[in-house]
Motif scaffolding. Structure first.
Motif, PDB file in Angstrom:
ATOM      1  N   MET A 165    -150.288 -22.906 -41.266  1.00  0.00           N
ATOM      2  CA  MET A 165    -151.042 -22.756 -40.220  1.00  0.00           C
ATOM      3  C   MET A 165    -152.555 -22.436 -40.724  1.00  0.00           C
ATOM      4  O   MET A 165    -153.570 -22.921 -40.114  1.00  0.00           O
ATOM      5  CB  MET A 165    -150.618 -21.583 -39.237  1.00  0.00           C
ATOM      6  CG  MET A 165    -149.080 -21.867 -38.650  1.00  0.00           C
ATOM      7  SD  MET A 165    -149.345 -23.379 -37.581  1.00  0.00           S
ATOM      8  CE  MET A 165    -150.518 -22.813 -36.436  1.00  0.00           C
ATOM      9  N   HIS A 166    -152.706 -21.936 -41.689  1.00  0.00           N
ATOM     10  CA  HIS A 166    -154.014 -21.412 -42.184  1.00  0.00           C
ATOM     11  C   HIS A 166    -154.638 -22.938 -42.531  1.00  0.00           C
ATOM     12  O   HIS A 166    -156.089 -22.857 -42.435  1.00  0.00           O
ATOM     13  CB  HIS A 166    -153.822 -20.927 -43.596  1.00  0.00           C
ATOM     14  CG  HIS A 166    -155.251 -20.614 -44.161  1.00  0.00           C
ATOM     15  ND1 HIS A 166    -156.073 -19.840 -43.801  1.00  0.00           N
ATOM     16  CD2 HIS A 166    -155.610 -21.219 -45.316  1.00  0.00           C
ATOM     17  CE1 HIS A 166    -157.089 -19.945 -44.694  1.00  0.00           C
ATOM     18  NE2 HIS A 166    -156.942 -20.630 -45.935  1.00  0.00           N
ATOM     19  N   ARG A 169    -156.068 -24.728 -39.560  1.00  0.00           N
ATOM     20  CA  ARG A 169    -157.252 -23.938 -38.877  1.00  0.00           C
ATOM     21  C   ARG A 169    -158.290 -24.321 -39.689  1.00  0.00           C
ATOM     22  O   ARG A 169    -159.283 -24.546 -39.141  1.00  0.00           O
ATOM     23  CB  ARG A 169    -156.903 -22.696 -38.728  1.00  0.00           C
ATOM     24  CG  ARG A 169    -155.952 -22.037 -37.889  1.00  0.00           C
ATOM     25  CD  ARG A 169    -156.275 -20.654 -37.638  1.00  0.00           C
ATOM     26  NE  ARG A 169    -155.706 -19.798 -38.703  1.00  0.00           N
ATOM     27  CZ  ARG A 169    -154.606 -19.310 -38.944  1.00  0.00           C
ATOM     28  NH1 ARG A 169    -153.433 -19.770 -38.376  1.00  0.00           N
ATOM     29  NH2 ARG A 169    -154.306 -18.850 -40.212  1.00  0.00           N
ATOM     30  N   GLU A 170    -158.340 -24.309 -41.045  1.00  0.00           N
ATOM     31  CA  GLU A 170    -159.573 -24.675 -42.085  1.00  0.00           C
ATOM     32  C   GLU A 170    -159.834 -26.154 -41.809  1.00  0.00           C
ATOM     33  O   GLU A 170    -161.192 -26.462 -41.898  1.00  0.00           O
ATOM     34  CB  GLU A 170    -159.045 -24.158 -43.466  1.00  0.00           C
ATOM     35  CG  GLU A 170    -158.830 -22.881 -43.415  1.00  0.00           C
ATOM     36  CD  GLU A 170    -160.044 -22.262 -43.426  1.00  0.00           C
ATOM     37  OE1 GLU A 170    -161.055 -22.522 -43.933  1.00  0.00           O
ATOM     38  OE2 GLU A 170    -160.151 -21.116 -42.565  1.00  0.00           O
ATOM     39  N   LYS A 173    -161.896 -26.405 -38.494  1.00  0.00           N
ATOM     40  CA  LYS A 173    -162.981 -25.982 -38.777  1.00  0.00           C
ATOM     41  C   LYS A 173    -164.146 -26.862 -39.650  1.00  0.00           C
ATOM     42  O   LYS A 173    -165.237 -27.388 -39.336  1.00  0.00           O
ATOM     43  CB  LYS A 173    -163.316 -24.761 -39.372  1.00  0.00           C
ATOM     44  CG  LYS A 173    -164.283 -23.713 -39.612  1.00  0.00           C
ATOM     45  CD  LYS A 173    -164.358 -22.781 -40.574  1.00  0.00           C
ATOM     46  CE  LYS A 173    -163.253 -21.681 -39.751  1.00  0.00           C
ATOM     47  NZ  LYS A 173    -163.020 -20.578 -40.945  1.00  0.00           N
ATOM     48  N   ALA A 211    -150.824 -24.036 -31.320  1.00  0.00           N
ATOM     49  CA  ALA A 211    -151.710 -23.536 -32.369  1.00  0.00           C
ATOM     50  C   ALA A 211    -151.658 -24.739 -33.517  1.00  0.00           C
ATOM     51  O   ALA A 211    -152.780 -24.903 -33.925  1.00  0.00           O
ATOM     52  CB  ALA A 211    -151.166 -22.366 -32.790  1.00  0.00           C
ATOM     53  N   ARG A 215    -157.425 -30.399 -31.509  1.00  0.00           N
ATOM     54  CA  ARG A 215    -157.802 -30.115 -30.159  1.00  0.00           C
ATOM     55  C   ARG A 215    -158.602 -31.287 -29.503  1.00  0.00           C
ATOM     56  O   ARG A 215    -159.500 -31.638 -29.854  1.00  0.00           O
ATOM     57  CB  ARG A 215    -158.945 -28.958 -30.459  1.00  0.00           C
ATOM     58  CG  ARG A 215    -158.604 -27.443 -30.923  1.00  0.00           C
ATOM     59  CD  ARG A 215    -157.475 -26.871 -29.964  1.00  0.00           C
ATOM     60  NE  ARG A 215    -157.135 -25.579 -30.410  1.00  0.00           N
ATOM     61  CZ  ARG A 215    -155.941 -25.210 -31.073  1.00  0.00           C
ATOM     62  NH1 ARG A 215    -155.097 -26.321 -31.448  1.00  0.00           N
ATOM     63  NH2 ARG A 215    -155.608 -24.109 -31.249  1.00  0.00           N
TER      64      ARG A 215
END
Length: 326
Positions: A165-166, A169-170, A173, A211, A215
């Motif tokens: 999950m990290h 997210r990274e 970004k 999650a 997106r």
């Protein structure tokens, strides 16, 4: 060869190609083209449909083409057509990904269940039900990947899950800061009158409900269980990271998705954390212990209540299939 028999076999092969083209691809870009000979089919990467901002090194393109190649193998076998595949057959043409030699007679290894799953498989971006996925099912998916020369690692403990999950997210970004990424994403989503791209009907109404998901823009797909996703995460890896390994990983992806569909499971490939070099290396070292080159993450679970996502559109056969010049 008898002309009538040749015409019949050509029709059978063309239908198999059309069925194979139901394969998943990054943003439903369908980055492949086919050349059809009397006794052969040739798969080429369609570089005009490469998404450079999203897929800088072409990994997604190769995985997509690997998936459609495996779909073709399954469709041909189910149609009674034998096939021998030579991958990357021409070093002078790196976009010539496979030469499939056709032969008459009984096709060994025909799996009608997997062939049927080609038409019913969907990329389901909704939250999945909290019913556990049986370990026997996960073992079958692992075996399906292994049969194609890849390794599927089931993320079982909390630490590894948090690391994946990290990375997701990274990667999100990092991509938000890449010039052209948002434009490319917008161009390939919400394409309701197009034969490619992701229609609004296949995107969740709540883009942040899962999650682990990319997106996308808000869509029309209701997700009543948003926020409680219980999907299992699987990492598909290869022993190397060259184009051939990526192509074979795409074939393994197809095998896993079709096997999961046959078992009644919902699936969603996640390519985003592998599209960024830093997060790809993080997954390799932190999650896979440096033993494999990660190629893709797959969400697997039980679909929520309600109708499944609709089938995404496909390009017309005339746009993807050409006769091989004599």
């Amino acid at each position: 060869m008898n002309i009538a028999r040749l015409d019949h076999s050509q029709i059978t092969v063309r239908r198999a190609i059309e069925l194979a083209s139901r394969a998943p691809s990054v943003h439903n870009s369908q980055p492949w083209r086919w050349y059809l000979g009397e006794r052969s089919v040739h798969l080429y990467a369609d570089l005009r449909r490469w998404l450079p901002a999203t897929d800088h090194d072409g990994r997604d393109l190769m995985l997509s083409c690997g998936a459609v190649l495996h779909h073709l193998r399954i469709a041909l076998a189910a149609s009674g057509v034998g096939a021998t595949v030579r991958r990357m057959p021409n070093p002078d043409e790196p976009d010539h990904l496979a030469a499939v030699e056709l032969r008459s007679g009984r096709a060994p290894g025909a799996d009608l269940g997997l062939a049927s799953a080609i038409s019913t498989r969907r990329t389901d971006r909704r939250s999945y039900h909290d019913w556990p996925v049986p370990e026997a099912f996960l073992a079958e998916l692992t075996s399906a990947a292994a049969a194609q020369g890849a390794t599927l690692r089931v993320i079982g403990d909390t630490r590894a899950h948090n690391q994946v999950m990290h990375a997701i997210r990274e990667a999100a970004k990092a991509q938000s800061e890449i010039s052209g990424y948002d434009t490319e994403l917008a161009l390939w989503t919400g394409r309701d009158a197009s034969p490619d791209g992701i229609p609004t009907a296949n995107l969740p109404a709540n883009p942040g409900g899962v999650a682990a998901g990319r997106r996308f823009r808000p869509g029309e797909l209701a997700d009543h269980s948003a926020g409680t996703d219980r999907a299992r995460l699987l990492v598909l890896g290869a022993t190397s990271d060259d184009p051939l390994s990526q192509l074979r990983a795409g074939e393994a992806l197809s095998a896993v998705l079709l096997s999961a569909t046959e078992s009644g499971l919902a699936t969603c490939p996640l390519s985003q954390p592998l599209e960024i070099g830093t997060t790809r290396r993080y997954l390799r070292d932190a999650v896979l212990g440096g033993t494999l080159s990660p190629q893709l993450i797959i969400r697997v679970g039980w679909a929520p209540s309600g109708p499944p996502p609709p089938a995404t559109p496909r390009r017309a056969p005339a746009d993807t299939i050409e006769d091989l010049p004599r």
